[in-house]
Design a protein around this motif. Sequence first.
Motif, mmCIF file in Angstrom:
data_model
loop_
_atom_site.group_PDB
_atom_site.id
_atom_site.type_symbol
_atom_site.label_atom_id
_atom_site.label_comp_id
_atom_site.label_asym_id
_atom_site.label_seq_id
_atom_site.Cartn_x
_atom_site.Cartn_y
_atom_site.Cartn_z
ATOM 1 N N CYS A 210 33.321 29.599 42.452
ATOM 2 C CA CYS A 210 32.642 29.279 41.189
ATOM 3 C C CYS A 210 33.622 29.372 40.012
ATOM 4 O O CYS A 210 33.628 28.549 39.116
ATOM 5 C CB CYS A 210 31.473 30.226 40.908
ATOM 6 N N CYS A 213 36.090 26.422 38.903
ATOM 7 C CA CYS A 213 35.524 25.335 38.095
ATOM 8 C C CYS A 213 34.986 25.825 36.762
ATOM 9 O O CYS A 213 34.911 25.064 35.812
ATOM 10 C CB CYS A 213 34.355 24.684 38.825
ATOM 11 N N HIS A 214 34.529 27.054 36.719
ATOM 12 C CA HIS A 214 33.792 27.496 35.537
ATOM 13 C C HIS A 214 34.633 28.284 34.545
ATOM 14 O O HIS A 214 34.096 28.864 33.618
ATOM 15 C CB HIS A 214 32.543 28.286 35.968
#
Length: 324
Positions: A210, A213-214
């Motif tokens: 996660c 990308c974040h």
Amino acid sequence: MLKWLIRVVLGLLGAAAIAVVSSYVYFFVVLPRDLPPPDLQIELTPARVERGTYLATAVFGCAYCHSDRDWSLFGAPPKPGTIGQGGELFDESAGLSGMIVSPNITPYALGDWTDGEIYRAIVSGLHKDGYAFFPIMPFDVYLYLEPEDAYALVAWVRSLEPVVNDTPPRNPSLFMQWIGNVRAIPAAPWEIDKSDPVQRGQYLAVIAGCRFCHTPADERQQALPGMRLAGGLGMPANGVKVYSANITPDRATGIGGWSERDFINRFHNFRGATVAADAVGFQTQHAWTEYAQMTAADLADIYAYLMAQPAVSNSVDPLLGMQP
Ligand code: HEC
Ligand code: HEC
């Protein structure tokens, strides 16, 4: 696809180049020269195949990278019948020196690999022939897998329908070959306190990537300090740029105002739904259709982990990026 990820990886390699002396010592002196595949016989019990299929398709994105994706649907899920066949191209257009196509991992291609060789490929990033993978294959987080989960993923690979699909041989540049000469990275399974939802969620979120990308990055693909999970990383999705969301517990700009139920529903709304990208108005790299298959319990754990992270104020528009 996932070209942004390569940029992130290349950025990390850039940082490694700056610290070349210490990494040289680490890679060539500290790490083992050779990591023989363990002698494993992984029985394909129904429970193990089911767990492996769940992790590979709903949580960790293996099916995403090793299949042909349908870009007409929101989140571009893998096309049925292509699971494991490979074919995703990573080349100069992705800022990569050389060319690598995600390989076919169905028994058509890996039929003569032992269980130990497949296990070692996943958790240590080594090919059967002994060379190290380019870290597009995220073995740098798979090394944390609990042994039983790693075995389940081997069982998934073994249980795939053979798909006749010959992917082109990898053609790394000299630079990439040099990177490929790094020594093996031994598995380092996490010991999770299973009674703690935050730790259970951290295990899933870290291995699912996660944060790759974040977390926003600068033009050299270095993660911006203090902005972990705060969103705003731009990435190409079918020719258009999409920006990741702020998933920190900030109430105004992140998901701090979401209840656990809101969070679970946001994912489960995509269950059984085929949503055309055109109907949404944009395309994304967030695997909504796959993540929708996650259990409520696992999503609740990821929610607990995210809520335990520092809140960062950062307003992001999925099409325009970070807003002042
Ligand atoms: C971001 C894309 C990506 C994801 C996610 C990913 N892989 Fe890979 N994988 C690759 C690429 C690219 C290679 C080849 C790397 C190279 O040759 O340097 C590879 C190589 C492999 C290989 C070795 C096959 C061969 O012939 O070299 C296996 C096995 C494998 N992956 C299994 C998995 C499993 C299981 C998962 C999920 C736990 C996974 N992969 C997730 C991109 C990915
Ligand atoms: C391949 C890149 C990628 C990965 C991996 C990824 N996301 Fe996302 N995510 C995005 C992008 C881009 C958006 C914004 C566009 C959209 O809504 O799809 C997004 C949107 C979201 C949203 C919606 C937020 C809102 O305000 O509407 C949530 C929640 C979320 N991601 C959570 C996660 C979690 C949890 C993980 C790990 C399990 C994860 N994402 C993994 C790219 C990614």
